[in-house]
Design a protein around this motif. Structure first.
Motif, PDB file in Angstrom:
ATOM      1  N   LYS A 257       0.852  -1.189   0.000  1.00 11.12           N
ATOM      2  CA  LYS A 257       0.000   0.000   0.000  1.00 11.12           C
ATOM      3  C   LYS A 257       0.892   1.245   0.000  1.00 11.12           C
ATOM      4  O   LYS A 257       1.726   1.386   0.896  1.00 11.12           O
ATOM      5  CB  LYS A 257      -0.864  -0.037   1.265  1.00 11.12           C
ATOM      6  CG  LYS A 257      -2.015   0.904   1.248  1.00 11.12           C
ATOM      7  CD  LYS A 257      -2.951   0.660   2.418  1.00 11.12           C
ATOM      8  CE  LYS A 257      -3.867   1.856   2.565  1.00 11.12           C
ATOM      9  NZ  LYS A 257      -4.821   1.731   3.625  1.00 11.12           N
ATOM     10  N   LYS A 258       0.720   2.112  -0.982  1.00 10.97           N
ATOM     11  CA  LYS A 258       1.610   3.275  -1.110  1.00 10.97           C
ATOM     12  C   LYS A 258       0.845   4.525  -1.515  1.00 10.97           C
ATOM     13  O   LYS A 258      -0.156   4.459  -2.222  1.00 10.97           O
ATOM     14  CB  LYS A 258       2.668   2.996  -2.191  1.00 10.97           C
ATOM     15  CG  LYS A 258       3.646   1.885  -1.835  1.00 10.97           C
ATOM     16  CD  LYS A 258       4.649   2.350  -0.796  1.00 10.97           C
ATOM     17  CE  LYS A 258       5.681   1.269  -0.500  1.00 10.97           C
ATOM     18  NZ  LYS A 258       6.530   1.602   0.631  1.00 10.97           N
TER      19      LYS A 258
ATOM     20  N   ALA B 132      -3.194  -0.395 -13.404  1.00 11.23           N
ATOM     21  CA  ALA B 132      -3.252  -1.745 -13.977  1.00 11.23           C
ATOM     22  C   ALA B 132      -2.364  -2.698 -13.172  1.00 11.23           C
ATOM     23  O   ALA B 132      -2.744  -3.824 -12.871  1.00 11.23           O
ATOM     24  CB  ALA B 132      -2.826  -1.711 -15.450  1.00 11.23           C
ATOM     25  N   VAL B 133      -1.180  -2.201 -12.800  1.00  7.97           N
ATOM     26  CA  VAL B 133      -0.265  -3.005 -11.977  1.00  7.97           C
ATOM     27  C   VAL B 133      -0.905  -3.309 -10.617  1.00  7.97           C
ATOM     28  O   VAL B 133      -0.884  -4.443 -10.136  1.00  7.97           O
ATOM     29  CB  VAL B 133       1.091  -2.274 -11.779  1.00  7.97           C
ATOM     30  CG1 VAL B 133       1.874  -2.867 -10.621  1.00  7.97           C
ATOM     31  CG2 VAL B 133       1.910  -2.332 -13.062  1.00  7.97           C
ATOM     32  N   ALA B 134      -1.503  -2.272 -10.013  1.00 11.05           N
ATOM     33  CA  ALA B 134      -2.118  -2.461  -8.693  1.00 11.05           C
ATOM     34  C   ALA B 134      -3.191  -3.537  -8.755  1.00 11.05           C
ATOM     35  O   ALA B 134      -3.224  -4.455  -7.919  1.00 11.05           O
ATOM     36  CB  ALA B 134      -2.719  -1.138  -8.209  1.00 11.05           C
ATOM     37  N   GLU B 135      -4.028  -3.450  -9.785  1.00  9.72           N
ATOM     38  CA  GLU B 135      -5.111  -4.428  -9.925  1.00  9.72           C
ATOM     39  C   GLU B 135      -4.552  -5.836 -10.163  1.00  9.72           C
ATOM     40  O   GLU B 135      -4.971  -6.793  -9.520  1.00  9.72           O
ATOM     41  CB  GLU B 135      -5.986  -3.992 -11.107  1.00  9.72           C
ATOM     42  CG  GLU B 135      -7.337  -4.681 -11.139  1.00  9.72           C
ATOM     43  CD  GLU B 135      -8.094  -4.330 -12.424  1.00  9.72           C
ATOM     44  OE1 GLU B 135      -8.174  -3.122 -12.757  1.00  9.72           O
ATOM     45  OE2 GLU B 135      -8.570  -5.263 -13.082  1.00  9.72           O
TER      46      GLU B 135
ATOM     47  N   GLY C 190      -2.360  -6.962  -6.966  1.00 10.41           N
ATOM     48  CA  GLY C 190      -2.934  -6.829  -5.626  1.00 10.41           C
ATOM     49  C   GLY C 190      -2.274  -5.759  -4.757  1.00 10.41           C
ATOM     50  O   GLY C 190      -2.160  -5.918  -3.551  1.00 10.41           O
ATOM     51  N   HIS C 191      -1.819  -4.652  -5.367  1.00  9.85           N
ATOM     52  CA  HIS C 191      -1.284  -3.525  -4.579  1.00  9.85           C
ATOM     53  C   HIS C 191      -2.340  -2.437  -4.467  1.00  9.85           C
ATOM     54  O   HIS C 191      -3.326  -2.430  -5.206  1.00  9.85           O
ATOM     55  CB  HIS C 191      -0.041  -2.931  -5.246  1.00  9.85           C
ATOM     56  CG  HIS C 191       1.068  -3.917  -5.434  1.00  9.85           C
ATOM     57  ND1 HIS C 191       1.611  -4.635  -4.392  1.00  9.85           N
ATOM     58  CD2 HIS C 191       1.724  -4.324  -6.560  1.00  9.85           C
ATOM     59  CE1 HIS C 191       2.560  -5.435  -4.859  1.00  9.85           C
ATOM     60  NE2 HIS C 191       2.653  -5.267  -6.168  1.00  9.85           N
TER      61      HIS C 191
ATOM     62  N   GLU D 267       6.984  -6.105 -11.321  1.00  9.31           N
ATOM     63  CA  GLU D 267       5.936  -5.219 -11.822  1.00  9.31           C
ATOM     64  C   GLU D 267       6.511  -4.221 -12.831  1.00  9.31           C
ATOM     65  O   GLU D 267       5.910  -3.942 -13.869  1.00  9.31           O
ATOM     66  CB  GLU D 267       5.291  -4.460 -10.652  1.00  9.31           C
ATOM     67  CG  GLU D 267       4.381  -5.311  -9.783  1.00  9.31           C
ATOM     68  CD  GLU D 267       5.104  -6.102  -8.685  1.00  9.31           C
ATOM     69  OE1 GLU D 267       6.330  -6.315  -8.807  1.00  9.31           O
ATOM     70  OE2 GLU D 267       4.439  -6.503  -7.725  1.00  9.31           O
ATOM     71  N   ALA D 268       7.687  -3.675 -12.509  1.00  6.01           N
ATOM     72  CA  ALA D 268       8.326  -2.720 -13.424  1.00  6.01           C
ATOM     73  C   ALA D 268       8.624  -3.380 -14.762  1.00  6.01           C
ATOM     74  O   ALA D 268       8.388  -2.795 -15.828  1.00  6.01           O
ATOM     75  CB  ALA D 268       9.613  -2.180 -12.801  1.00  6.01           C
TER      76      ALA D 268
END
Ligand code: IPM
Ligand code: MG
Length: 361
Positions: free
Chosen positions: A2-3, A27-30, A33-34, A313-314
Motif C-alpha cells: 500500500k503506497k 493496472a499493476v495495482a489491480e 494486488g497492490h 511489476e516494473a
C-alpha cells in the motif's frame, strides 16, 4: 503493498501523459494486488496561474507525504519569450528538486529495434545502445550564487560551484549502478578548462579507487562526449556528469531512442524519488490527445522499481511498452502514417500489463 503517490501533472501535455502513467500503475495495482493512492499537487505555469507560485507549499507537502512522486512536465510559451517575467514555471521545478534533495537524475537511454528507423541516426550506429546517465541535479550553474545582473544591467553572471561532498554522493550511486550493469563509468567533464571539472576528476578518481576498484572508470571532455554519443553510443554503460552537461547530452541522447517521447527519468537523493519523462511540456500538442505517453509510463516503471523495489511489476510495464511498440500501437511521433491517440496507446499498454501479469501468475 500500500503506497501513496504524489501526482504533479504540470503544464502542456504533462496532464495527458501523466494520466497514462497513472493508468499503467493502476493496472499493476489491480493485477498484482497492490494499493496505490494518488494525491494531486499543482506545479509549473498552472500553479502560477492559480496561486502565484510555481511550487506552492501545499505541493511541497503533497510530496513530503508521498512515498514517491509521478511528475508530468512544466513550461508555458507565455514565459519563454518574456525575459522580464519575475516568476517562471522552471523556478518551481528547480525549487522542487532542491527542497526535496533530489541530487541525482537517472536517465536511461536505449535503442529499440523497431524504432531504429525512426531515429535520424543510422541504425548500425545506434543498434545495441544501452546506457544510463547520472546527471547531478542540485548543483553547478543552475544553483550557484552569486548570480544576477550588474547595476547598469549590461553584465550578467552565474556561478558554478561543486563541493567534494556533492560529487561523492552521486558518484557512489553511479558506481553502484555500474556494478549491476556492465561495470563501466565514464565521467563527462571539461577538465581542460574548468576548475569545477578538475575537482570532479580528482574526487571521482580517488573515491572510485578506494571503493570501486572493480569498476572501470574513464573520462571524456563534454565536447568530445557530445560527438561520441552519436558516433558510437554503444561504448557507454554509465555516464556520470554535472548538471548542465547532463541536461544537454541527455536531450542529444534521446535521438538514439528514436523519439524524445520514449525517455523516462528518475530523480533521487535523500529518500523520496520523483519520476518524469525527460521531454518538456510540448505546448503545441497540448489538449490534442497526440502526445506519446510511453516516457511517462516507463517513468512509472522506474518508480515501481526504484522507490518500491517492485522489479517484477516494473518489468511487466516495460514488456507491455515494448509489445505496444512492436505491434504498432504508437503515437504520431513514431509513425506518422498509422498512429493512435495518447489514450488509446495508454489503454493498450494497461491491457497488456494485465495480460502479462496474468500469464506470470
Ligand atoms: C530538464 C529540463 C529542465 C532542466 C528545465 C525545464 C528547467 O530541461 O529536466 O532536463 O534544465 O533541468
Ligand atoms: Mg533538459
Amino acid at each position: 503493498m500500500k503506497k501513496n503517490i504524489g501526482l504533479l501533472s504540470g503544464d502542456g501535455i504533462g496532464p495527458e501523459v501523466a494520466a497514462e502513467g497513472v493508468k499503467a500503475l493502476n493496472a499493476v495495482a489491480e493485477a498484482f494486488g497492490h494499493e496505490f493512492n494518488f494525491t494531486e499537487g499543482l506545479v509549473g505555469a498552472i500553479a502560477i496561474d492559480k496561486t502565484g507560485d510555481p511550487f506552492p507549499e501545499e505541493t511541497y507537502q503533497v510530496c513530503k507525504n508521498s512515498d514517491a512522486v509521478l511528475f508530468g512536465a512544466i513550461g508555458d510559451p507565455k514565459y519563454d519569450n518574456d525575459p522580464t517575467a519575475k516568476v517562471r514555471p522552471e523556478q518551481g521545478l528547480l525549487r522542487m528538486r532542491k527542497s526535496l534533495g533530489l541530487f541525482a537524475n537517472l536517465r536511461p537511454v536505449r535503442s529499440y529495434k523497431v524504432l531504429e528507423e525512426a531515429s535520424p541516426l543510422k541504425s548500425d550506429r545506434i543498434s545495441g545502445t544501452d546506457f544510463l546517465v547520472f546527471r547531478e541535479l542540485t548543483g553547478g550553474l543552475y544553483f550557484g550564487s552569486p548570480r544576477g545582473r550588474s547595476e547598469d544591467g549590461k553584465t550578467a553572471f552565474e556561478t558554478s560551484i561543486y563541493t567534494e561532498e556533492e560529487i561523492i554522493r552521486i558518484t557512489k550511486l553511479a558506481f553502484e549502478a555500474a556494478r549491476k550493469r556492465r561495470n563501466k563509468v565514464t565521467l563527462v567533464d571539461k577538465a581542460n578548462v574548468l576548475v569545477t571539472s578538475r575537482l570532479w576528476r580528482e574526487v571521482v578518481t580517488k573515491y572510485a579507487a578506494e571503493n570501486f576498484s572493480d569498476v572501470e572508470l574513464d573520462f571524456l571532455f563534454v565536447d568530445n562526449a557530445a560527438m561520441q554519443l552519436i558516433l558510437n553510443p554503444s561504448q557507454f554503460d554509465v555516464i556520470l556528469t554535472e548538471n548542465l552537461f547532463g541536461d544537454i547530452i541527455t536531450d542529444e541522447a534521446s535521438v538514439i531512442a528514436g523519439s524524445l517521447g520514449m525517455l523516462p527519468s528518475a530523480s533521487v537523493g535523500s529518500g523520496l524519488g520523483l519520476y518524469e519523462p525527460i521531454h518538456g511540456s510540448y505546448p503545441q500538442a497540448a489538449g490534442k490527445n497526440i502526445a506519446n505517453p510511453m516516457a511517462s509510463i516507463l517513468s512509472a516503471a522506474m518508480l515501481l522499481e526504484t522507490s518500491f523495489d517492485l522489479v517484477k511489476e516494473a518489468n511487466v510495464i516495460r514488456d507491455a511498452v515494448e509489445e505496444a511498440l512492436n505491434t504498432g500501437f504508437v503515437t504520431v511521433d513514431i509513425n506518422s502514417e498509422k498512429h493512435y491517440s495518447t489514450t488509446e496507446v495508454g489503454d493498450k499498454i494497461a491491457a497488456l500489463i494485465k495480460e502479462k501479469a496474468a500469464a506470470l501468475a
